[in-house]
Design a protein around this motif. Sequence first.
Motif, PDB file in Angstrom:
ATOM      1  N   GLU A 616      12.476 -20.012  63.045  1.00 52.47           N
ATOM      2  CA  GLU A 616      13.504 -20.463  63.963  1.00 52.47           C
ATOM      3  C   GLU A 616      14.877 -20.412  63.316  1.00 52.47           C
ATOM      4  O   GLU A 616      15.043 -20.663  62.127  1.00 52.47           O
ATOM      5  N   GLU A 617      15.861 -20.055  64.101  1.00 52.98           N
ATOM      6  CA  GLU A 617      17.251 -19.925  63.680  1.00 52.98           C
ATOM      7  C   GLU A 617      17.412 -18.971  62.495  1.00 52.98           C
ATOM      8  O   GLU A 617      18.337 -19.105  61.699  1.00 52.98           O
ATOM      9  N   ASP A 618      16.499 -18.006  62.408  1.00 50.75           N
ATOM     10  CA  ASP A 618      16.575 -17.003  61.344  1.00 50.75           C
ATOM     11  C   ASP A 618      16.640 -17.625  59.952  1.00 50.75           C
ATOM     12  O   ASP A 618      17.282 -17.096  59.050  1.00 50.75           O
ATOM     13  N   ARG A 619      15.900 -18.723  59.749  1.00 47.47           N
ATOM     14  CA  ARG A 619      15.892 -19.366  58.435  1.00 47.47           C
ATOM     15  C   ARG A 619      14.949 -18.665  57.462  1.00 47.47           C
ATOM     16  O   ARG A 619      15.031 -18.901  56.255  1.00 47.47           O
ATOM     17  N   ALA A 620      14.077 -17.828  57.971  1.00 42.85           N
ATOM     18  CA  ALA A 620      13.174 -17.050  57.119  1.00 42.85           C
ATOM     19  C   ALA A 620      12.743 -15.806  57.860  1.00 42.85           C
ATOM     20  O   ALA A 620      12.566 -15.826  59.074  1.00 42.85           O
ATOM     21  N   ALA A 621      12.578 -14.717  57.133  1.00 40.40           N
ATOM     22  CA  ALA A 621      12.093 -13.458  57.694  1.00 40.40           C
ATOM     23  C   ALA A 621      10.902 -13.002  56.862  1.00 40.40           C
ATOM     24  O   ALA A 621      10.953 -13.028  55.629  1.00 40.40           O
ATOM     25  N   TRP A 622       9.828 -12.597  57.552  1.00 41.05           N
ATOM     26  CA  TRP A 622       8.561 -12.298  56.890  1.00 41.05           C
ATOM     27  C   TRP A 622       8.070 -10.887  57.184  1.00 41.05           C
ATOM     28  O   TRP A 622       8.344 -10.333  58.246  1.00 41.05           O
ATOM     29  N   PHE A 623       7.328 -10.349  56.228  1.00 43.88           N
ATOM     30  CA  PHE A 623       6.484  -9.195  56.502  1.00 43.88           C
ATOM     31  C   PHE A 623       5.172  -9.415  55.770  1.00 43.88           C
ATOM     32  O   PHE A 623       5.134  -9.653  54.556  1.00 43.88           O
ATOM     33  N   ALA A 624       4.073  -9.351  56.545  1.00 42.82           N
ATOM     34  CA  ALA A 624       2.735  -9.492  55.986  1.00 42.82           C
ATOM     35  C   ALA A 624       1.945  -8.245  56.329  1.00 42.82           C
ATOM     36  O   ALA A 624       1.919  -7.829  57.492  1.00 42.82           O
ATOM     37  N   GLY A 625       1.325  -7.640  55.345  1.00 46.03           N
ATOM     38  CA  GLY A 625       0.589  -6.414  55.619  1.00 46.03           C
ATOM     39  C   GLY A 625      -0.429  -6.103  54.552  1.00 46.03           C
ATOM     40  O   GLY A 625      -0.536  -6.796  53.541  1.00 46.03           O
ATOM     41  N   TYR A 626      -1.190  -5.039  54.789  1.00 51.50           N
ATOM     42  CA  TYR A 626      -2.206  -4.669  53.808  1.00 51.50           C
ATOM     43  C   TYR A 626      -2.610  -3.221  53.968  1.00 51.50           C
ATOM     44  O   TYR A 626      -2.460  -2.607  55.025  1.00 51.50           O
ATOM     45  N   THR A 627      -3.089  -2.694  52.865  1.00 47.60           N
ATOM     46  CA  THR A 627      -3.818  -1.444  52.837  1.00 47.60           C
ATOM     47  C   THR A 627      -5.288  -1.839  52.667  1.00 47.60           C
ATOM     48  O   THR A 627      -5.587  -3.020  52.512  1.00 47.60           O
ATOM     49  N   PRO A 628      -6.222  -0.897  52.671  1.00 48.61           N
ATOM     50  CA  PRO A 628      -7.619  -1.305  52.484  1.00 48.61           C
ATOM     51  C   PRO A 628      -7.873  -2.039  51.168  1.00 48.61           C
ATOM     52  O   PRO A 628      -8.835  -2.805  51.068  1.00 48.61           O
ATOM     53  N   ASP A 629      -6.992  -1.824  50.160  1.00 46.07           N
ATOM     54  CA  ASP A 629      -7.266  -2.398  48.843  1.00 46.07           C
ATOM     55  C   ASP A 629      -6.219  -3.379  48.336  1.00 46.07           C
ATOM     56  O   ASP A 629      -6.299  -3.844  47.196  1.00 46.07           O
ATOM     57  N   LEU A 630      -5.239  -3.737  49.152  1.00 56.53           N
ATOM     58  CA  LEU A 630      -4.221  -4.680  48.683  1.00 56.53           C
ATOM     59  C   LEU A 630      -3.524  -5.348  49.861  1.00 56.53           C
ATOM     60  O   LEU A 630      -3.001  -4.671  50.746  1.00 56.53           O
ATOM     61  N   THR A 643      22.464 -28.469  48.480  1.00 58.13           N
ATOM     62  CA  THR A 643      21.831 -29.567  49.222  1.00 58.13           C
ATOM     63  C   THR A 643      20.330 -29.380  49.394  1.00 58.13           C
ATOM     64  O   THR A 643      19.613 -30.337  49.688  1.00 58.13           O
ATOM     65  N   GLY A 644      19.856 -28.141  49.239  1.00 63.62           N
ATOM     66  CA  GLY A 644      18.440 -27.868  49.457  1.00 63.62           C
ATOM     67  C   GLY A 644      18.075 -27.682  50.912  1.00 63.62           C
ATOM     68  O   GLY A 644      16.912 -27.438  51.235  1.00 63.62           O
ATOM     69  N   ALA A 645      19.041 -27.779  51.817  1.00 60.99           N
ATOM     70  CA  ALA A 645      18.768 -27.650  53.250  1.00 60.99           C
ATOM     71  C   ALA A 645      18.488 -26.195  53.610  1.00 60.99           C
ATOM     72  O   ALA A 645      19.096 -25.271  53.059  1.00 60.99           O
ATOM     73  N   GLN A 646      17.552 -25.990  54.540  1.00 61.45           N
ATOM     74  CA  GLN A 646      17.276 -24.649  55.035  1.00 61.45           C
ATOM     75  C   GLN A 646      18.465 -24.160  55.865  1.00 61.45           C
ATOM     76  O   GLN A 646      19.028 -24.908  56.655  1.00 61.45           O
ATOM     77  N   THR A 647      18.812 -22.893  55.662  1.00 64.09           N
ATOM     78  CA  THR A 647      19.986 -22.340  56.337  1.00 64.09           C
ATOM     79  C   THR A 647      19.628 -21.016  57.009  1.00 64.09           C
ATOM     80  O   THR A 647      18.750 -20.277  56.530  1.00 64.09           O
ATOM     81  N   PRO A 648      20.307 -20.657  58.106  1.00 58.90           N
ATOM     82  CA  PRO A 648      20.097 -19.350  58.730  1.00 58.90           C
ATOM     83  C   PRO A 648      20.543 -18.234  57.796  1.00 58.90           C
ATOM     84  O   PRO A 648      21.384 -18.430  56.921  1.00 58.90           O
ATOM     85  N   LEU A 649      19.969 -17.061  57.990  1.00 58.03           N
ATOM     86  CA  LEU A 649      20.301 -15.912  57.157  1.00 58.03           C
ATOM     87  C   LEU A 649      21.324 -15.005  57.825  1.00 58.03           C
ATOM     88  O   LEU A 649      21.493 -13.853  57.413  1.00 58.03           O
ATOM     89  N   TYR A 650      22.003 -15.498  58.849  1.00 61.30           N
ATOM     90  CA  TYR A 650      23.007 -14.689  59.525  1.00 61.30           C
ATOM     91  C   TYR A 650      24.085 -14.258  58.528  1.00 61.30           C
ATOM     92  O   TYR A 650      24.675 -15.068  57.827  1.00 61.30           O
ATOM     93  N   GLY A 651      24.330 -12.972  58.454  1.00 69.83           N
ATOM     94  CA  GLY A 651      25.360 -12.443  57.579  1.00 69.83           C
ATOM     95  C   GLY A 651      24.917 -12.199  56.152  1.00 69.83           C
ATOM     96  O   GLY A 651      25.660 -11.609  55.364  1.00 69.83           O
ATOM     97  N   ALA A 652      23.725 -12.631  55.795  1.00 64.52           N
ATOM     98  CA  ALA A 652      23.242 -12.419  54.432  1.00 64.52           C
ATOM     99  C   ALA A 652      22.950 -10.946  54.184  1.00 64.52           C
ATOM    100  O   ALA A 652      22.568 -10.211  55.100  1.00 64.52           O
ATOM    101  N   LEU A 653      23.165 -10.514  52.963  1.00 66.58           N
ATOM    102  CA  LEU A 653      22.912  -9.132  52.534  1.00 66.58           C
ATOM    103  C   LEU A 653      23.751  -8.138  53.307  1.00 66.58           C
ATOM    104  O   LEU A 653      23.427  -6.943  53.385  1.00 66.58           O
ATOM    105  N   GLY A 654      24.801  -8.615  53.922  1.00 66.50           N
ATOM    106  CA  GLY A 654      25.686  -7.747  54.677  1.00 66.50           C
ATOM    107  C   GLY A 654      25.153  -7.365  56.039  1.00 66.50           C
ATOM    108  O   GLY A 654      25.673  -6.444  56.673  1.00 66.50           O
TER     109      GLY A 654
END
Length: 777
Positions: A616-630, A643-654
């Motif tokens: 939610e609110e782009d606070r984390a982006a995931w990719f989960a996947g596999y090949t037959p062996d990994l 502060t340790g607060a979760q933040t949106p990733l809007y604008g991150a990495l350009g």
Amino acid sequence: MSDEPQSWAPRDSSGAGASPGNDRPTASGEQPGKPGEPGRKPGRKARPRRTGWRRAIPTWRMTLGTLAGLVVLLGAGIFAAYRLVDIPAANASATAQSNVYLYSDGSVIARDGDVNREKVKLSQVPPTVQHAVLAAEDRDFYSDDRAVDVKAMIRAGWNTVTGKGKQGGSTITQQYVKNYYLGQERTVLRKAKEAIIAVKLNREETKDQIFEGYLNTSYFGRNAYGIQAAAQAYYGKNVEELTTAEGAYLASLLNAPSAYDVVAHPDNRPAAQRRWNYVLGGMVKERWLTAAERATTRFPTPGEAKPPNGLSGQRGYIVQAVEDYLNRRGILDPKTLATGGYRITTTLDKAKQDAFVTAVTDNVMSKTSSDRDADRNVRVGGASIVPETGKVVALYGGIDYTKQYVSNATRRDYQVGSVFKPFVLTSAVVNDSTTQDGRRITPNTVYDGTNKRTVVGVQGSTDYAPANEDDVDYGDITVRIATDKSVNSVYAQMAQDVGPAKVRETAIALGIPADTPDLTAAPSIALGTANASVLDMAEAYATLADHGRHGGHVLVEKVTKDGAEIELPERTTEQAVSREAADTTTAVLRSVVEGGTGTAAQTVGRPAVGKTGTAEEDRAAWFAGYTPDLASVVAVMGQNPDTGAQTPLYGALGLARVNGGGVPAETWAAYTEAALRSSPVQEFELQTAPGSDEGDELLVDENADGGTDPSSSSAPDTSPDATPGTTPGGSTPPTPGTSAGRNTGGNTSGDTTGGADEGAVSVPDGNGQGLPGTDRP
């Protein structure tokens, strides 16, 4: 006889009347002496009286008596000391050990203690290395029953008293006593105690026990205490692997650890080589080494000194994960582990671990900039598991444990987003679930993909109306396409059809912990509101990759202490979900990579499947996947470093938005390609459920009651956006008996990072209204 009277003079009882020269012998034959003196034997002259300076010199009788008294006193003192001085407890510094964490190949990951020591059994030390130490320090150790070298001890004591400096010559037993029981101070008292304890110890312990203790307590330089730590510090190997030449060099160091380190002090190389030659010469003399072997032995220059192997970089994250693993499985609790001395071999593969770090650096961290505030918040977590064995071969916790303490690989406080959706499909096949009008749910089942469509249950509306990514209306689409495009409205309804509780059960069976935060049995479970860790998700995806067999991940494969191995629980597997269910999910996830939101993963260059996800609110982006062996998972998270607060990733990495199909999928592909580069390409061998293959005809269940299914595309649209007289989404539902095409859905989102990802979710507040801040699970 004359009658005249005799007149005798009376005897002077005092002897005053005796005339000189008229002394008579006494009855005993002694000559009378001077008044007050005893008589003398006949012929013995009187001893002249000592006068002057001679009176200050003791007689031989006095000297002999004094020496005899001193001997008695010394003997009594030694006896008393022997009785009074007990073998003390070992000093703390001698017993302190680090816990050593190793890669699967035996190379060191980290040490978590202040003292670089790792005890080993004498049997682990090669005989040639043992002989090298004996040749250097005490060649008669095994043949001489004496525990103390008296001459050397007196010499050392005298030189200490007279200030002539450090002197050696103690036996191995004495040196062990000094290292293990006493200390390194140089006093006569300590030397005396050392001798007494050595004698006692020699009677109570075997030579092997003493020698083993000596090898484990001696200092070799480079902060290495003990032969095992020295082997690692100088040659980067375990003691079992030391050669004769290397053992002789380490034995040479015992005489002068700092001076004989030829890397730290190159100018001392000639002296170090002389000492090394002395050791080898002693081995030949004692017939522990043949002359021919000696002739072919070359000086083994050690490697460069390495900085202390602390917890920086990935080390701390790995140590933290291992400690948690050992504790949770009842192998070692934190208090026991803190005593030190444990040698823990993990399942981590050094090459794969390095590949994960490189992939994150190249695809994420190198794209951050100090000019962008959002980049300060970027965090990355990763985990990789071999499906067949459950072994964790790579774990990425963050950029540096000393800078980011919490591991992003094991934390459970970020929503997993749509990488949870495959579990809904798996559960549908496992439970042979049907839509509310009785149609069996397969990858080709048609659902209504209208944006913000209200989820309908058997009791009617649930007031839960999740939004799709970018509020896109997809209309009537198959489950397969809904997976490709990560359509929230379809999966929320499907979770309701299967039963949220059953979806939860399936997720747990696959490997998601039952105590995962927010793993709630509600339709929203499909959209990833649960806060599972990256490692949890990797385990669940590994179960899918292994055709539904689950046995839990394995992070530790061996634990020893002082050479003794600690028993580990055996990994057992079970068919957590049917093979048909797991393989059907795999088949659907393959199209996500081939043409859905995960196309960036195609660069892996081999058969692969996967799923994207955004919290939610782009606070984390995931990719989960596999090949037959990994099976691997990558998550990019946003967290304020102050502060340790979760933040949106809007604008991150350009980027305007960081979603699962972007840098997470790219990082996953880069890592997987490198990790499997030397492995042969494997194809998926799938056994899918009937009717789940792409292109299968969609048939309406003849047993359906003919009513309308509120979850199907033929149900009347109750959304406010519906146009009278049209089907939801403005498309025509497929006719029974015809093929459901792959391109049935509506338009794409135009997302430049791989297509439409999961969208907003509106959680009802009880009045059918969405709550703010809950739009992107």
